[in-house]
Write a protein that holds these residues in place. Structure first.
Motif, PDB file in Angstrom:
ATOM      1  N   THR A  82       0.793  -1.048   0.149  1.00  0.00           N
ATOM      2  CA  THR A  82      -0.152  -0.036  -0.047  1.00  0.00           C
ATOM      3  C   THR A  82       0.731   1.062   0.029  1.00  0.00           C
ATOM      4  O   THR A  82       1.845   1.347   0.697  1.00  0.00           O
ATOM      5  N   LEU A  83       0.499   2.221  -0.839  1.00  0.00           N
ATOM      6  CA  LEU A  83       1.031   3.496  -0.719  1.00  0.00           C
ATOM      7  C   LEU A  83       0.270   4.265  -0.124  1.00  0.00           C
ATOM      8  O   LEU A  83      -1.033   4.392  -0.357  1.00  0.00           O
ATOM      9  N   PHE A  84       0.577   5.151   0.754  1.00  0.00           N
ATOM     10  CA  PHE A  84      -0.161   6.390   1.386  1.00  0.00           C
ATOM     11  C   PHE A  84       0.023   7.582   1.028  1.00  0.00           C
ATOM     12  O   PHE A  84       1.439   7.875   0.695  1.00  0.00           O
ATOM     13  N   LEU A  85      -0.779   8.393   0.699  1.00  0.00           N
ATOM     14  CA  LEU A  85      -0.618   9.731   0.176  1.00  0.00           C
ATOM     15  C   LEU A  85      -1.157  10.792   0.888  1.00  0.00           C
ATOM     16  O   LEU A  85      -2.572  10.513   1.145  1.00  0.00           O
ATOM     17  N   SER A  86      -0.699  11.906   1.467  1.00  0.00           N
ATOM     18  CA  SER A  86      -1.134  12.825   2.224  1.00  0.00           C
ATOM     19  C   SER A  86      -1.447  14.235   1.217  1.00  0.00           C
ATOM     20  O   SER A  86      -0.610  14.387   0.515  1.00  0.00           O
ATOM     21  N   ALA A  87      -2.680  14.594   1.324  1.00  0.00           N
ATOM     22  CA  ALA A  87      -3.062  15.592   0.648  1.00  0.00           C
ATOM     23  C   ALA A  87      -3.388  16.986   1.512  1.00  0.00           C
ATOM     24  O   ALA A  87      -4.796  16.897   1.864  1.00  0.00           O
ATOM     25  N   PRO A  88      -2.656  17.715   2.103  1.00  0.00           N
ATOM     26  CA  PRO A  88      -2.914  18.551   3.124  1.00  0.00           C
ATOM     27  C   PRO A  88      -3.271  20.062   2.396  1.00  0.00           C
ATOM     28  O   PRO A  88      -4.061  20.986   3.205  1.00  0.00           O
ATOM     29  N   TYR A  89      -3.198  20.288   1.411  1.00  0.00           N
ATOM     30  CA  TYR A  89      -3.415  21.578   0.648  1.00  0.00           C
ATOM     31  C   TYR A  89      -4.339  21.152  -0.464  1.00  0.00           C
ATOM     32  O   TYR A  89      -3.832  20.890  -1.798  1.00  0.00           O
TER      33      TYR A  89
ATOM     34  N   PRO B  98       0.488  19.716   7.230  1.00  0.00           N
ATOM     35  CA  PRO B  98       1.443  19.737   5.826  1.00  0.00           C
ATOM     36  C   PRO B  98       2.573  18.928   5.768  1.00  0.00           C
ATOM     37  O   PRO B  98       2.759  18.305   4.522  1.00  0.00           O
ATOM     38  N   ILE B  99       3.093  18.402   6.868  1.00  0.00           N
ATOM     39  CA  ILE B  99       4.294  17.780   6.676  1.00  0.00           C
ATOM     40  C   ILE B  99       4.499  16.455   7.468  1.00  0.00           C
ATOM     41  O   ILE B  99       4.112  16.644   8.885  1.00  0.00           O
ATOM     42  N   GLY B 100       4.826  15.404   6.963  1.00  0.00           N
ATOM     43  CA  GLY B 100       4.830  14.235   7.911  1.00  0.00           C
ATOM     44  C   GLY B 100       4.041  13.047   7.488  1.00  0.00           C
ATOM     45  O   GLY B 100       2.763  13.376   7.542  1.00  0.00           O
ATOM     46  N   LEU B 101       4.357  11.801   7.218  1.00  0.00           N
ATOM     47  CA  LEU B 101       3.588  10.731   7.144  1.00  0.00           C
ATOM     48  C   LEU B 101       4.386   9.511   7.290  1.00  0.00           C
ATOM     49  O   LEU B 101       5.480   9.508   6.497  1.00  0.00           O
ATOM     50  N   SER B 102       4.150   8.462   8.026  1.00  0.00           N
ATOM     51  CA  SER B 102       4.763   7.145   8.148  1.00  0.00           C
ATOM     52  C   SER B 102       3.922   6.243   8.487  1.00  0.00           C
ATOM     53  O   SER B 102       2.946   6.309   9.220  1.00  0.00           O
ATOM     54  N   SER B 103       4.276   5.086   8.007  1.00  0.00           N
ATOM     55  CA  SER B 103       3.539   3.727   8.473  1.00  0.00           C
ATOM     56  C   SER B 103       4.360   2.826   9.171  1.00  0.00           C
ATOM     57  O   SER B 103       5.511   2.482   8.829  1.00  0.00           O
ATOM     58  N   LYS B 104       3.845   2.151  10.214  1.00  0.00           N
ATOM     59  CA  LYS B 104       4.389   1.027  10.777  1.00  0.00           C
ATOM     60  C   LYS B 104       3.405   0.075  11.291  1.00  0.00           C
ATOM     61  O   LYS B 104       2.507   0.332  11.920  1.00  0.00           O
TER      62      LYS B 104
ATOM     63  N   ASN C 253       5.459  25.918   6.135  1.00  0.00           N
ATOM     64  CA  ASN C 253       4.620  24.741   5.700  1.00  0.00           C
ATOM     65  C   ASN C 253       4.378  24.563   4.512  1.00  0.00           C
ATOM     66  O   ASN C 253       4.081  23.263   3.816  1.00  0.00           O
ATOM     67  N   SER C 254       4.925  25.313   3.496  1.00  0.00           N
ATOM     68  CA  SER C 254       4.670  25.383   1.997  1.00  0.00           C
ATOM     69  C   SER C 254       5.913  25.941   1.363  1.00  0.00           C
ATOM     70  O   SER C 254       6.200  27.125   1.546  1.00  0.00           O
ATOM     71  N   ALA C 255       6.927  25.119   0.726  1.00  0.00           N
ATOM     72  CA  ALA C 255       8.057  25.598   0.018  1.00  0.00           C
ATOM     73  C   ALA C 255       8.051  24.767  -1.310  1.00  0.00           C
ATOM     74  O   ALA C 255       7.688  23.703  -1.514  1.00  0.00           O
TER      75      ALA C 255
END
Length: 847
Positions: A593-600, A632-638, A738-740
């Protein structure tokens, strides 16, 4: 040489060591046994017709009324007192109240034979202050034999109505490291039948580390928590440290004695073994540093009966311990010049270090005796080495050492017995994925019987590879992401590099040479690569991209074949709305599985789970999952947990979010607050680092200090996942916006998870601007910054580079750093460079 009389103090109401203590505030006062031993060589006696027996108490801790109230057990009786002004002994400089004792029966005598011990039982002792006091016994026998014995008495506050200061779940933690290792490493003693000289001296060191575990209040003061709000300068908070010593008052030393406390001019005085010459410093490199901005050490004075050290705050240290500014969360103390030639018992090989905490506002006074082990001397004269890389041999570790009185050695983690001297026969070890680099190497030397042993540890440090030990990659235009294959044979870079016909590609570099493969990953239609991730099973490469216009996000899957082939189902259009940030993505441990974060987004923020085999959403329901306040920043799976930031703001309570990775639903207790105080600064998790066992999550969290013009502040903190609680945090200056245009921050473990490397924009108030990378290194177990941190970023020509991301090689011996040649402008070029390990300099101090 034994002195004529021993005085030992013993509170009979305390059944464990140390028991040379009394307390203030007890209604009935304290009992105290004075145990006197006769070492004069003569049989003596106390006679009612002779002079009185005088018991002398320091006037700082007992006053006239309290001395008059002391009682004594028969056959003794009190006979009044002397005040300091009428003390019959002018040599004591009017420092003592004197309790006068006599035999109750005028016709009686008390025998005091040679080598005999006599106990005088006092009671109803009511001290008026806490601290350390000298207690003396004075008596003139016949034939000009004079008893003038002394010892130290500790006075603590009574009761348990306040908090405990030190302990696993208390405000302060406390560690001891003996001879460059842990608290089980022994104190070594040289042979007892010869004096200690420069030829046989074995110096011991003890490092004490106090650390602030639970910052609590007053965030608005900018110190991220404090131990106390203030303290009384007339009664300053005090740590007192002491050891048990052989003082010559008894015929033989006790097995628990560390060394002797003979003074200059006394028989058998030795400059090495006298405890009066032990040094305590605030600096690991300089043994003579007794004062800094926040703490001061009061060394023993020869007027004391035995050596002890007081550690107290300076006037500037209002809060004692803080999370960041001011004194900070750590106090390190370094004992050196500890030598001993006292006998070591195989049945009782322990001595002690005794810590007292006194007068800490809101906390009980207390005593913490800690056993220290002793061994007969085996010495390690030197221990060093190097770490070298060559294209033909790879990374090789070399260690060298020299010992004395040792029969053989072992290197920790290697079961092969080594010789006692590595001259001409260095220890070498190939560093590879199966045998990764450690953050420290420990040698233990043994005597022939395998009983006496001593260890020394040498630490691995890191620096930028400005000498170009490893090659530098080709130049990339505005690279945004890097990942490495599980074996590190390939490096994947998302950057604006075009192939021969002008298509934008994901570059595939050789893991050692960084030479680009002729078969990159092609992206159609000038789509912009934003992130790349490789599955743990090394079969899939996942790419996040944006359309040229930046209004459509896509996910591609590729096989790791040569050339890579597109996985059917690619691309998946993640959302038809604007997705300007596709930096955060991760792949599950099982590679499915790929996890994708969309904060914006212009729709509710979400996390999407995508099947890496079909490039379709999985599960089919509740996916994407709308996540309120997604950071906006950070995502990890365990395992079954998916970790993400949740904004801690006015409308949401956040910190660290935890979702079930199968259902994308929040688990119970999520989010976990990262605040030190419910009313304090609100912190949102940032980049995430999960330990191998999944029990600890470390993050760089961002907050806004409302009381300080909404200044941006950052903390490095750890969350214990089994308990779902914040466990440790310190303020740092490695920050991020938060956005760069490119990522600006992340964190990673060393191969053995001993170090945590973090990087971000430099938000230190002394920094000229926030447009440079600050790379720092911390111990993972304590979040204490290592002494050689921060480390400079790699050079590009003559200027420092800007770090976009870093990845640790599986062998733990190379950090791949994706860098820009300048700050995060849209036109900056960059390359893959390296940070490399090296061993700290070898020392030749015998231990």
């Amino acid at each position: 040489m034994a002195q004529q009389f021993t005085l030992k103090l013993h509170n009979p109401d305390i059944d464990k060591n140390p028991n040379d203590l009394i307390y203030i505030g007890l209604n009935d006062g304290n009992k105290l046994n004075l145990e006197i031993t006769n070492n004069s060589g003569f049989d003596l006696q106390f006679d009612a017709q002779e002079r009185e027996l005088l018991v002398k108490f320091s006037k700082e801790v007992l006053d006239e009324s309290s001395v008059k109230g002391i009682t004594v057990k028969s056959p003794w009786a009190t006979n009044g007192i002397y005040t300091p002004e009428d003390d019959p002994n002018p040599a004591d400089q009017k420092k003592y109240y004197v309790l006068r004792l006599k035999l109750a029966d005028a016709a009686s005598t008390v025998a005091f034979p040679d080598k005999g011990t006599l106990t005088i039982a006092l009671a109803a002792i009511k001290p008026i202050a806490t601290g350390t006091a000298t207690l003396k016994l004075y008596h003139d026998f016949e034939d000009d034999i004079r008893m003038d014995a002394a010892n130290q008495l500790s006075i603590l506050a009574s009761g348990n109505n306040k908090k405990t200061l030190i302990g696993p779940n208390q405000s302060l933690g406390y560690r001891i490291m003996v001879n460059d290792s842990n608290d089980t490493n022994p104190i070594v003693a040289t042979a007892t039948n010869v004096p200690v000289t420069s030829d046989n001296a074995a110096e011991n060191t003890i490092h004490l580390n106090f650390f602030f575990q639970n910052p609590e209040t007053n965030e608005s003061q900018g110190n991220m928590g404090q131990l106390v709000p203030s303290w009384d300068p007339n009664h300053p908070p005090t740590f007192k440290l002491r050891f048990p010593y052989f003082n010559g008052n008894s015929p033989d030393p006790a097995y628990a004695d560390l060394t002797n406390d003979f003074k200059v001019g006394e028989p058998n005085y030795n400059t090495y073994t006298s405890a009066w010459n032990i040094l305590l410093s605030l600096d690991s490199k300089n043994p003579n540093v007794t004062t800094n901005d926040w703490w001061k050490i009061t060394a023993p004075t020869l007027g004391s009966s035995s050596p002890y050290w007081l550690i107290q705050p300076t006037p500037a240290n209002k809060y004692l311990f803080t999370g960041t500014y001011g004194p900070g969360p750590f106090l390190d103390l370094y004992f050196s010049h500890i030598y001993s030639n006292l006998p070591v018992s195989s049945n009782s090989p322990e001595t002690q270090i005794i810590l007292e905490s006194l007068q800490f506002p809101g906390f009980n006074d207390n005593v913490w005796p800690k056993p220290l082990f002793k061994e007969d001397s085996v010495q390690i004269l030197s221990f060093g080495g190097n770490i070298q890389y060559t294209p033909s041999s790879g990374t090789v570790l070399t260690l060298t050492w020299e010992t004395k009185n040792a029969d053989h050695c072992f290197i920790k983690g290697d079961a092969t017995q080594q010789g006692s001297k590595a001259s001409g026969k260095d220890y070498t070890k190939a560093i590879n994925n199966a045998n990764p680099l450690s953050s420290a190497y420990t040698i233990t030397a043994y005597d022939k019987q395998g009983v006496s042993k001593i260890s020394r540890t040498i630490h691995v440090k890191w620096k930028a590879d400005d000498a170009k030990v490893f090659p530098i990659s080709q130049s990339f235009q505005m690279p945004t992401a890097i990942d490495i294959s599980p074996s590190a044979d390939k490096v994947y870079v998302a950057g604006r590099v075009r192939d021969a016909i002008g298509s934008i590609v994901i570059s595939i570099l050789d893991g050692q040479t960084l030479v680009a493969s002729p078969n990159p990953i092609l992206l159609p239609n000038d789509e912009q690569p934003k992130n790349v991730a490789v599955s743990a099973d090394n079969t899939k490469i996942m790419v996040a991209a944006l359309s040229l216009t930046g209004d459509e996000g896509k996910v591609y899957g590729f096989s790791t074949s040569n050339p890579p082939s597109l996985i059917p189902g690619s691309p998946l259009i993640t959302n038809t709305n604007s997705l300007p940030n596709l930096y955060e993505m991760c792949i599950s441990e099982d590679s499915s599985t790929l996890f994708l974060s969309a904060p914006y987004t212009s729709v509710p923020t979400f996390i999407e789970a995508i099947d890496t085999g079909t490039i379709k959403p999985k599960p089919t329901t509740g996916n994407p999952a709308n996540i309120k306040g997604l950071g906006p920043i950070g995502l990890s799976s365990k395992g079954n947990n998916l970790f993400c930031p949740i904004i801690d703001g006015d409308t949401t309570s956040g910190g660290l979010g935890i979702l079930n990775s199968k259902t994308l639903a929040p688990i119970a207790g999520s989010p976990i607050s990262l605040r030190s105080d419910p009313k304090g600064v609100k912190y949102t998790a940032g980049p995430l680092l999960v330990s191998q066992d999944g029990n600890t999550v470390t993050t760089i969290a961002q907050g806004y200090d409302v009381a300080n013009n909404y200044a941006t502040v950052f903390i490095l903190c750890q969350v214990d996942i089994p308990s779902m609680k914040l466990s440790r945090r310190i303020q740092i200056f490695n920050g991020y916006p938060n956005s760069a245009p490119t990522p600006t921050t992340n964190l990673l473990y060393s191969g053995d998870e001993k170090y945590i490397f973090i990087f971000g924009l430099n938000f230190n108030k002394e920094a000229e601007n926030n447009d440079e990378t600050l790379v720092s290194v911390y111990y993972a177990s304590s979040l204490k910054e290592v002494s050689w941190s921060p480390i400079a970023t790699p050079l590009s020509d003559t200027s420092k580079t800007f770090v976009v991301n870093m990845k640790m090689a599986p062998n733990g011996a190379r950090i791949y750093a994706l860098t820009l040649d300048s700050s995060t402008s849209e036109v900056s070029s960059g390359a893959v460079r390296a940070f490399i390990p090296y061993l700290e300099a070898s020392s030749n101090r015998p231990i």
